[in-house]
Design an enzyme around this catalytic site. Structure first.
Site, mmCIF file in Angstrom:
data_model
loop_
_atom_site.group_PDB
_atom_site.id
_atom_site.type_symbol
_atom_site.label_atom_id
_atom_site.label_comp_id
_atom_site.label_asym_id
_atom_site.label_seq_id
_atom_site.Cartn_x
_atom_site.Cartn_y
_atom_site.Cartn_z
ATOM 1 C CB SER A 19 -0.943 -0.035 1.212
ATOM 2 O OG SER A 19 -1.854 1.041 1.164
ATOM 3 C CG HIS A 46 -4.185 -0.578 -1.068
ATOM 4 N ND1 HIS A 46 -3.965 -0.523 0.298
ATOM 5 C CD2 HIS A 46 -4.734 -1.801 -1.299
ATOM 6 C CE1 HIS A 46 -4.367 -1.646 0.858
ATOM 7 N NE2 HIS A 46 -4.838 -2.437 -0.094
ATOM 8 C CG ASP A 138 -5.962 -5.133 1.912
ATOM 9 O OD1 ASP A 138 -6.621 -6.170 2.148
ATOM 10 O OD2 ASP A 138 -5.772 -4.697 0.766
#
Length: 332
Positions: A19, A46, A138
């Site tokens: 991310s 992401h 995540d």
């Protein structure tokens, strides 16, 4: 990769998630992978749904392996890197890739958990999953699924990561992480694993049960128990799911959240509500002042004074909310 799963003997499917700071980390990682890597690599970072898909170009320029944006139904080939496009979940099926616009997970699409879970479901012990730098949680639930299906878990050392939250979450919630490494050492272990026979040890009954529960999230079924919380994406009721040490939440539509992500999103919702409340109070103050002015023009002094008091009260409440907002609402 299309051959039957039981015929494979090495870890030939590598899934990587990152991310914040992930593009830089992936670029450094890809630079060190050999052209003859004995595995296929799938990548999720992401990105905003409206962002241009430039990660493929960046990684193509960085290393020796060919890199392409994943296509729906594309056959999986060793020695290639496949990148999830913006606004699509990338999932692994036996022998091919699948792109979907399914519900966001952890407020992201693409999200890391769907890639990891689907890889674990399709390839079991052949999977190596890597969690890199990033915020919140995540990748943790997906990494748990990989471990429960006998795959290998690699986590970037939080002290080495640009953003340590995702690696920390993985280490806190997933048992028996196989490798905790600085970024510079991850490529060499991936090469080693791609040439290392998989272990055929049997899962415990508990692991099998937990793995099956984790896979229910991939099928869209609801597990767990109803919670008192609502989905910040759609407003539906959330179900509470305990997966090992991790607490997750999922709504009937399919939006799913780790506890840290849900807390962060609740803070965002709270901030939006406070800004809305401040705006409403400011508008009330302006309207009250306007009404007071009209009343004075008509020589209605008592009514004008009442409107002025209401305007002042609204201004004071608005100022209190502004002070709260300016101090910030933090989730760590």
């Amino acid at each position: 990769m299309a051959q039957k799963q039981q015929q494979a003997s090495v870890h030939d499917l590598i899934v990587i998630g990152g991310s914040a700071g992930g593009v830089t980390a992936l670029t450094d990682l890809v630079k060190q992978l050999p052209a003859a890597l004995n595995a296929a690599v799938m990548v999720v970072v992401h990105v905003h749904s409206e962002s241009p898909s430039i990660l493929t170009e960046i990684l193509n320029s960085a290393g020796k392996l060919p890199v392409s944006t994943a296509q729906d139904g594309e056959a999986i080939e060793k020695g290639r890197i496949y990148v999830a496009p913006p606004d699509y979940h990338l999932r692994v099926k036996p022998g091919y890739l699948q792109l979907t616009k399914g519900p966001r997970e952890n407020h992201h699409r693409p999200a890391i958990d769907p890639l990891f879970r689907s890889a674990a479901q399709a390839y079991g012990r052949r999977v190596v999953a890597v969690v890199l730098t990033g915020m919140l949680d995540d990748g943790t639930a997906g990494l748990m699924a990989v471990k429960m299906r006998g795959g290998v878990a690699v986590v970037q050392d939080p002290d080495d990561a640009m953003y340590s939250s995702m690696p920390h979450s993985a280490l806190e919630n997933v048992d028996n992480i196989d490798y905790i490494l600085p970024l510079s050492e991850i490529p060499s272990i991936l090469v080693t694993l791609a040439n290392t026979p998989t272990e055929n040890s049997q899962q415990s009954n508990l692991e099998s049960d937990l793995a099956q529960s984790n896979m229910e999230a991939e099928s869209g079924d609801l597990a767990g128990k109803p919670s008192t919380f609502t989905c910040p994406d759609c407003g539906g009721s959330l179900w509470e799911i305990e997966e090992g040490k991790m607490l997750r939440f999922k709504c009937h539509v399919g939006h799913a959240f780790g506890a840290k992500t849900l807390l962060a999103m609740q803070s965002e919702v709270l901030e939006e509500a406070l800004w809305s409340a401040m705006r409403a109070l400011q508008e009330k103050a302006m309207l009250s002042e306007r009404m007071a002015s009209k009343m004075r023009d008509r020589n209605l002094k008592l009514a004008a004074q009442q409107m002025e008091r209401e305007a002042e009260a609204a201004k004071q409440r608005s100022q209190l909310i502004r002070e709260v907002l300016e101090k910030g609402i933090e989730v760590k």
